[in-house]
Design a protein around this motif. Structure first.
Motif, short mmCIF file in Angstrom:
data_model
loop_
_atom_site.label_atom_id
_atom_site.label_comp_id
_atom_site.label_asym_id
_atom_site.label_seq_id
_atom_site.Cartn_x
_atom_site.Cartn_y
_atom_site.Cartn_z
N THR A 243 -0.75 5.60 0.51
CA THR A 243 -0.01 6.53 1.35
C THR A 243 0.65 5.77 2.50
OG1 THR A 243 -1.90 6.93 2.80
CG2 THR A 243 -1.67 8.38 0.89
N GLU B 179 0.82 -1.20 0.00
CA GLU B 179 0.00 0.00 0.00
C GLU B 179 0.85 1.25 0.00
OE1 GLU B 179 -3.65 2.08 2.45
OE2 GLU B 179 -3.15 -0.01 2.80
N THR C 283 3.90 1.63 -1.23
CA THR C 283 4.66 1.80 -2.47
C THR C 283 3.76 1.96 -3.69
OG1 THR C 283 4.85 -0.60 -2.70
CG2 THR C 283 6.65 0.56 -1.59
N ASN C 284 2.47 1.74 -3.54
CA ASN C 284 1.54 1.92 -4.64
C ASN C 284 1.42 3.41 -4.96
OD1 ASN C 284 -0.44 1.63 -6.56
ND2 ASN C 284 -1.88 0.56 -5.21
N THR C 285 1.16 3.73 -6.22
CA THR C 285 1.08 5.15 -6.61
C THR C 285 -0.12 5.84 -5.99
OG1 THR C 285 -0.10 4.50 -8.62
CG2 THR C 285 2.27 4.79 -8.79
N THR C 286 -1.18 5.11 -5.70
CA THR C 286 -2.36 5.73 -5.08
C THR C 286 -2.39 5.53 -3.57
OG1 THR C 286 -3.67 3.74 -5.44
CG2 THR C 286 -3.73 5.44 -7.17
#
Length: 103
Positions: free
Chosen positions: A26, A19, A21-24
């Protein structure tokens, strides 16, 4: 039991890393995921699973305290000499120790 705890914490840690490292995603969301899916449930399960062990330890400690109290009571009423070498006042049940004047 602890291998399940460690495995579940590893899974939730990996969920939090994914979560974060995901672009969406935080970092705050990752922390919340780890705490709510990992730490709180695991802490609750470990606490509840440890209850029988804690209860058993309390019973053992209370039994040891009762045994020690019985041992001290037996020594006190056994008729053995006390620290001064005089016989115990309760040498026999119902007896009264003689009182003498010092010469």
């Amino acid at each position: 039991m602890y291998i399940v705890v460690v495995a579940w914490l590893y899974v939730t840690l990996m969920m939090a890393v994914a979560e974060a490292t995901n672009t969406t995603g935080t970092v705050l969301g990752a922390v919340v995921t780890f705490v709510l899916y990992g730490l709180l449930p695991v802490a609750l399960v470990v606490y509840l699973m440890g209850s029988p062990g804690r209860r058993r330890a309390i019973k053992v400690r209370e039994a040891a305290e009762r045994a020690e109290a019985r041992r001290l009571a037996d020594i006190q009423h056994s008729g053995l000499p006390d620290a001064d070498g005089h016989p115990s006042a309760a040498a026999e049940p119902g007896s009264v120790a003689p009182v003498r004047k010092e010469p």
